[in-house]
Structures are given as C-alpha cells and as structure tokens.
Design a protein around this motif. Sequence first.
Motif, PDB file in Angstrom:
ATOM      1  N   LEU A 180       6.131  12.155   4.019  1.00 36.07           N
ATOM      2  CA  LEU A 180       5.375  12.495   5.231  1.00 36.07           C
ATOM      3  C   LEU A 180       3.876  12.553   4.958  1.00 36.07           C
ATOM      4  CD1 LEU A 180       7.731  15.128   6.867  1.00 36.07           C
ATOM      5  CD2 LEU A 180       7.284  12.792   7.629  1.00 36.07           C
ATOM      6  N   LEU A 181       3.493  12.954   3.742  1.00 36.83           N
ATOM      7  CA  LEU A 181       2.078  12.925   3.364  1.00 36.83           C
ATOM      8  C   LEU A 181       1.583  11.481   3.302  1.00 36.83           C
ATOM      9  CD1 LEU A 181      -0.436  14.486   2.468  1.00 36.83           C
ATOM     10  CD2 LEU A 181       0.445  14.365   0.128  1.00 36.83           C
ATOM     11  N   ALA A 182       2.397  10.592   2.752  1.00 34.66           N
ATOM     12  CA  ALA A 182       2.028   9.171   2.740  1.00 34.66           C
ATOM     13  C   ALA A 182       1.944   8.625   4.160  1.00 34.66           C
ATOM     14  CB  ALA A 182       3.048   8.378   1.928  1.00 34.66           C
ATOM     15  N   ASP A 183       2.818   9.112   5.043  1.00 37.03           N
ATOM     16  CA  ASP A 183       2.772   8.711   6.453  1.00 37.03           C
ATOM     17  C   ASP A 183       1.446   9.103   7.086  1.00 37.03           C
ATOM     18  OD1 ASP A 183       3.323   8.168   9.160  1.00 37.03           O
ATOM     19  OD2 ASP A 183       4.425  10.032   9.413  1.00 37.03           O
ATOM     20  N   SER A 184       0.948  10.280   6.751  1.00 36.16           N
ATOM     21  CA  SER A 184      -0.319  10.715   7.348  1.00 36.16           C
ATOM     22  C   SER A 184      -1.522  10.001   6.728  1.00 36.16           C
ATOM     23  CB  SER A 184      -0.474  12.232   7.203  1.00 36.16           C
ATOM     24  OG  SER A 184      -0.612  12.582   5.841  1.00 36.16           O
ATOM     25  N   LEU A 185      -1.373   9.471   5.526  1.00 31.15           N
ATOM     26  CA  LEU A 185      -2.491   8.795   4.869  1.00 31.15           C
ATOM     27  C   LEU A 185      -2.595   7.315   5.212  1.00 31.15           C
ATOM     28  CD1 LEU A 185      -2.220  10.326   1.269  1.00 31.15           C
ATOM     29  CD2 LEU A 185      -3.896  10.880   3.037  1.00 31.15           C
ATOM     30  N   ILE A 186      -1.482   6.682   5.556  1.00 35.59           N
ATOM     31  CA  ILE A 186      -1.452   5.233   5.785  1.00 35.59           C
ATOM     32  C   ILE A 186      -1.222   4.979   7.269  1.00 35.59           C
ATOM     33  CG2 ILE A 186      -0.309   3.079   5.178  1.00 35.59           C
ATOM     34  CD1 ILE A 186       0.616   4.552   2.615  1.00 35.59           C
ATOM     35  N   SER A 187      -2.117   4.220   7.876  1.00 31.11           N
ATOM     36  CA  SER A 187      -2.046   4.023   9.329  1.00 31.11           C
ATOM     37  C   SER A 187      -0.925   3.086   9.762  1.00 31.11           C
ATOM     38  CB  SER A 187      -3.392   3.505   9.845  1.00 31.11           C
ATOM     39  OG  SER A 187      -3.675   2.251   9.260  1.00 31.11           O
ATOM     40  N   ILE A 227       0.838  -1.204   0.000  1.00 32.69           N
ATOM     41  CA  ILE A 227       0.000   0.000   0.000  1.00 32.69           C
ATOM     42  C   ILE A 227       0.872   1.253   0.000  1.00 32.69           C
ATOM     43  CG2 ILE A 227      -1.683   1.310   1.359  1.00 32.69           C
ATOM     44  CD1 ILE A 227      -2.834  -1.423   2.243  1.00 32.69           C
ATOM     45  N   VAL A 228       1.962   1.243   0.766  1.00 32.80           N
ATOM     46  CA  VAL A 228       2.883   2.384   0.798  1.00 32.80           C
ATOM     47  C   VAL A 228       3.482   2.610  -0.584  1.00 32.80           C
ATOM     48  CG1 VAL A 228       5.105   3.179   1.699  1.00 32.80           C
ATOM     49  CG2 VAL A 228       3.416   2.224   3.249  1.00 32.80           C
ATOM     50  N   ALA A 229       3.917   1.547  -1.239  1.00 33.11           N
ATOM     51  CA  ALA A 229       4.486   1.679  -2.580  1.00 33.11           C
ATOM     52  C   ALA A 229       3.461   2.225  -3.567  1.00 33.11           C
ATOM     53  CB  ALA A 229       5.020   0.333  -3.056  1.00 33.11           C
ATOM     54  N   LEU A 230       2.225   1.768  -3.466  1.00 34.69           N
ATOM     55  CA  LEU A 230       1.166   2.242  -4.351  1.00 34.69           C
ATOM     56  C   LEU A 230       0.835   3.706  -4.085  1.00 34.69           C
ATOM     57  CD1 LEU A 230      -0.909   1.463  -6.524  1.00 34.69           C
ATOM     58  CD2 LEU A 230      -2.463   0.839  -4.671  1.00 34.69           C
ATOM     59  N   VAL A 231       0.695   4.073  -2.816  1.00 35.01           N
ATOM     60  CA  VAL A 231       0.371   5.459  -2.462  1.00 35.01           C
ATOM     61  C   VAL A 231       1.514   6.393  -2.837  1.00 35.01           C
ATOM     62  CG1 VAL A 231      -0.050   7.005  -0.501  1.00 35.01           C
ATOM     63  CG2 VAL A 231      -1.320   4.872  -0.701  1.00 35.01           C
ATOM     64  N   LEU A 232       2.757   5.975  -2.617  1.00 35.30           N
ATOM     65  CA  LEU A 232       3.893   6.809  -2.998  1.00 35.30           C
ATOM     66  C   LEU A 232       3.949   7.019  -4.501  1.00 35.30           C
ATOM     67  CD1 LEU A 232       6.840   5.722  -0.676  1.00 35.30           C
ATOM     68  CD2 LEU A 232       5.667   7.913  -0.737  1.00 35.30           C
ATOM     69  N   SER A 233       3.634   5.992  -5.269  1.00 32.76           N
ATOM     70  CA  SER A 233       3.649   6.165  -6.725  1.00 32.76           C
ATOM     71  C   SER A 233       2.529   7.094  -7.184  1.00 32.76           C
ATOM     72  CB  SER A 233       3.562   4.817  -7.432  1.00 32.76           C
ATOM     73  OG  SER A 233       2.333   4.179  -7.146  1.00 32.76           O
ATOM     74  N   PHE A 251       2.087   2.824   8.500  1.00 35.42           N
ATOM     75  CA  PHE A 251       3.383   3.325   8.056  1.00 35.42           C
ATOM     76  C   PHE A 251       3.684   4.594   8.833  1.00 35.42           C
ATOM     77  CE2 PHE A 251       5.585   6.114   4.844  1.00 35.42           C
ATOM     78  CZ  PHE A 251       6.791   5.455   4.851  1.00 35.42           C
ATOM     79  N   SER A 252       4.874   4.658   9.426  1.00 33.73           N
ATOM     80  CA  SER A 252       5.205   5.860  10.182  1.00 33.73           C
ATOM     81  C   SER A 252       6.661   6.262   9.956  1.00 33.73           C
ATOM     82  CB  SER A 252       4.945   5.666  11.671  1.00 33.73           C
ATOM     83  OG  SER A 252       5.851   4.738  12.203  1.00 33.73           O
ATOM     84  N   VAL A 253       6.858   7.573   9.881  1.00 30.97           N
ATOM     85  CA  VAL A 253       8.182   8.173   9.751  1.00 30.97           C
ATOM     86  C   VAL A 253       8.288   9.189  10.877  1.00 30.97           C
ATOM     87  CG1 VAL A 253       9.727   9.478   8.251  1.00 30.97           C
ATOM     88  CG2 VAL A 253       8.125   7.858   7.254  1.00 30.97           C
ATOM     89  N   ASP A 254       9.392   9.138  11.630  1.00 32.22           N
ATOM     90  CA  ASP A 254       9.511   9.937  12.844  1.00 32.22           C
ATOM     91  C   ASP A 254       9.733  11.421  12.618  1.00 32.22           C
ATOM     92  OD1 ASP A 254       9.002   7.807  14.461  1.00 32.22           O
ATOM     93  OD2 ASP A 254      11.110   7.376  14.878  1.00 32.22           O
ATOM     94  N   GLY A 255      10.266  11.833  11.510  1.00 33.15           N
ATOM     95  CA  GLY A 255      10.504  13.252  11.293  1.00 33.15           C
ATOM     96  C   GLY A 255      10.977  13.538   9.883  1.00 33.15           C
ATOM     97  N   ILE A 256      11.229  14.815   9.633  1.00 30.79           N
ATOM     98  CA  ILE A 256      11.617  15.242   8.295  1.00 30.79           C
ATOM     99  C   ILE A 256      12.964  14.655   7.882  1.00 30.79           C
ATOM    100  CG2 ILE A 256      12.632  17.412   9.096  1.00 30.79           C
ATOM    101  CD1 ILE A 256      10.670  17.145   5.869  1.00 30.79           C
ATOM    102  N   TRP A 257      13.900  14.554   8.833  1.00 37.70           N
ATOM    103  CA  TRP A 257      15.225  14.050   8.471  1.00 37.70           C
ATOM    104  C   TRP A 257      15.207  12.552   8.191  1.00 37.70           C
ATOM    105  CZ3 TRP A 257      17.736  17.705   6.582  1.00 37.70           C
ATOM    106  CH2 TRP A 257      17.646  18.986   7.115  1.00 37.70           C
TER     107      TRP A 257
END
Length: 113
Positions: free
Chosen positions: A75-82, A34-40, A84-90
């Motif tokens: 980070l937008l994909a992080d907010s859309l997919i429950s 799902i992450v790969a699909l949403v990112l594409s 999948f999480s990324v801790d910060g911008i870096w």
Amino acid sequence: MKLIFRLLLSAIAVVVLANVLGGVSVDGYGTAIIVALVLSILNLLVKPILVILTLPITIITLGLFLLIVNAAVILLADSLISGFSVDGIWWAVLFSILLSVLQSFLHSLLKDD
C-alpha cells in the motif's frame, strides 16, 4: 546482470497479477518495472523497521501479522507510484501472497545447478 533479470521477472509477476486480480491495476510494463524496483527498495529499507516495531504482535499471532506488514509495504508503494493502484488491504494481502509465490517460482528458474 542477474539482478536486472530478477527485477524484470518481478515486473512480469506484477503484470500477471494485475491482470488476474481485480483489485490491483498497473498502467503498463514500464510502471511494472518501477513497481518491482520500488517494492524491492521498500522491502530493503522500510520492511525491517516495520518488522521490529511490530515484533510483539507478530509473536502473539505466530507470524501471521507479517502478512499485514507485507500488505502495508504494498500500500505504501501504491501511494508512491501513480500508475499502480491497490483497492484495499485485503487485495494487498492477496497480492503479496501471490507475488511471493510467483516470484519464488520464477526465481527458481534462475538457479544454477
């Protein structure tokens, strides 16, 4: 068929990077697909708009601001997919760089000679 295979390779890259990077996590293989699909989809629809809107600062920074644009898409994909999480911008910047490199390597395996 090749599109599905590329999507699966991108999902494998997401899983590998989530296991390697401490600030990125993904729940499972289904979530990685799902992450790969949403990112594409985001790279197809949202990223060109962001690139056009940030063109002056991208020119001033000689293109380095595109790393921040890629991180914003992640980070937008992080907010859309429950799952999948990324801790910060870096972490998102590092994830985007490594994902690009790993995808380039994996997709080079698909090229027909």
